[in-house]
Design an enzyme around this catalytic site. Structure first.
Site, mmCIF file in Angstrom:
data_model
loop_
_atom_site.group_PDB
_atom_site.id
_atom_site.type_symbol
_atom_site.label_atom_id
_atom_site.label_comp_id
_atom_site.label_asym_id
_atom_site.label_seq_id
_atom_site.Cartn_x
_atom_site.Cartn_y
_atom_site.Cartn_z
ATOM 1 N N GLY A 12 0.792 -1.230 0.000
ATOM 2 C CA GLY A 12 0.000 0.000 0.000
ATOM 3 C C GLY A 12 0.823 1.278 0.000
ATOM 4 O O GLY A 12 0.313 2.344 0.367
ATOM 5 N N MET A 92 -3.983 -7.404 -6.731
ATOM 6 C CA MET A 92 -3.466 -8.582 -7.421
ATOM 7 C C MET A 92 -4.570 -9.489 -7.959
ATOM 8 O O MET A 92 -4.424 -10.708 -7.957
ATOM 9 C CB MET A 92 -2.545 -9.369 -6.481
ATOM 10 C CG MET A 92 -1.408 -8.549 -5.912
ATOM 11 S SD MET A 92 -0.378 -7.801 -7.200
ATOM 12 C CE MET A 92 0.575 -9.204 -7.700
ATOM 13 N N HIS A 111 1.410 0.299 -13.483
ATOM 14 C CA HIS A 111 2.195 -0.896 -13.778
ATOM 15 C C HIS A 111 3.679 -0.532 -13.715
ATOM 16 O O HIS A 111 4.085 0.495 -14.271
ATOM 17 C CB HIS A 111 1.827 -1.429 -15.174
ATOM 18 C CG HIS A 111 2.486 -2.729 -15.470
ATOM 19 N ND1 HIS A 111 2.059 -3.912 -14.895
ATOM 20 C CD2 HIS A 111 3.567 -3.029 -16.220
ATOM 21 C CE1 HIS A 111 2.862 -4.884 -15.300
ATOM 22 N NE2 HIS A 111 3.780 -4.388 -16.114
HETATM 23 C C1 GRF Z 1 3.516 -1.309 -7.529
HETATM 24 O O1 GRF Z 1 4.822 -1.539 -7.995
HETATM 25 C C2 GRF Z 1 2.546 -1.237 -8.674
HETATM 26 O O2 GRF Z 1 3.114 -0.760 -9.856
HETATM 27 C C3 GRF Z 1 2.154 -2.679 -8.871
HETATM 28 O O3 GRF Z 1 2.110 -3.205 -7.571
HETATM 29 C C4 GRF Z 1 3.006 -2.493 -6.723
HETATM 30 C C5 GRF Z 1 2.244 -2.077 -5.511
HETATM 31 O O4 GRF Z 1 3.074 -1.563 -4.506
HETATM 32 N N1 GRF Z 1 0.916 -2.752 -9.592
HETATM 33 P P1 GRF Z 1 2.434 -0.910 -3.206
HETATM 34 O O5 GRF Z 1 1.507 -1.947 -2.575
HETATM 35 O O6 GRF Z 1 1.696 0.322 -3.616
HETATM 36 O O7 GRF Z 1 3.584 -0.601 -2.304
#
Ligand code: GRF
Length: 195
Positions: A12, A92, A111
């Protein structure tokens, strides 16, 4: 003023950057939705004072049916708010047309690679292992494909070639935290105008 919801499954860090980035803009993150009750994103929501909801995806049963069932519950959560934009930030789960069509052109994803290169869940590792000298991030609208929707912004950097995977990850995350909030603000501004 327009409201968005953030969907996240893990750390997050983007969720937190978005909440902080929207402070003082008149827009706000109305809630976090996670499919994972152990997500650190939930801890961040608690300390940021953002309402949060966990919607678990059943692993039993047909995968599509389980996914649609969970999405119906996410949509029910979102309907409690006046959500103009759904922001995926490390969520996810693939979204089915049921969900995507509920918010047409109003779902954003980030992404950690320069799409169309390296779609899917290993974007950073695949970028890192490639011979590419330019790496970066993509912020795009979500359509029915996986990481295929119209691109709103890409940002890149030149790799030196000597960085570790962790150093590349840190550079990618720094770019994400810098640019995702401003793209979201632009989108929320145009939702406000359309209202
Ligand atoms: C990020 O690198 C985003 O690009 C990918 O998942 C990761 C999430 O990281 N879709 P976080 O949970 O925001 O730290």
């Amino acid at each position: 003023m327009a409201e968005c919801a953030v969907l996240a499954s893990g750390s997050g860090s983007n969720f937190e950057a978005i909440v902080r980035g929207l402070e003082g803009t008149g827009h706000r993150v109305s809630c976090l939705v996670s499919d994972n009750d152990q997500a650190y994103a939930v801890v961040r929501a608690q300390s940021l004072g953002v309402p949060w909801h966990v919607v678990k995806y059943a692993s039993a049963g047909g995968r599509d049916e389980a996914r649609r069932n969970a999405e119906e519950r996410v949509l029910a959560v979102l309907s409690q708010y006046d959500i103009r934009l759904v922001v995926l930030a490390g969520f996810m789960r693939l979204l089915t047309p049921l969900f995507v069509d509920a918010y047409p052109r109003r779902i954003l994803n980030i992404h950690p690679a320069l799409l169309p290169r390296y779609p899917g869940i290993h974007g950073i590792e695949e970028s890192y292992r490639s011979a590419d000298t330019e790496l970066g991030i993509t912020i795009h609208l979500v359509d029915h494909g996986m990481d295929t929707g119209p691109v709103l912004l890409q940002q890149s950097f030149e790799r030196k070639g000597t960085e570790t995977l962790k150093e590349i990850e840190d550079r990618i995350h720094a770019l994400e935290h810098q640019y995702y909030p401003s793209v979201i603000i632009d989108q929320l501004d145009s939702c406000g105008e359309a209202k």
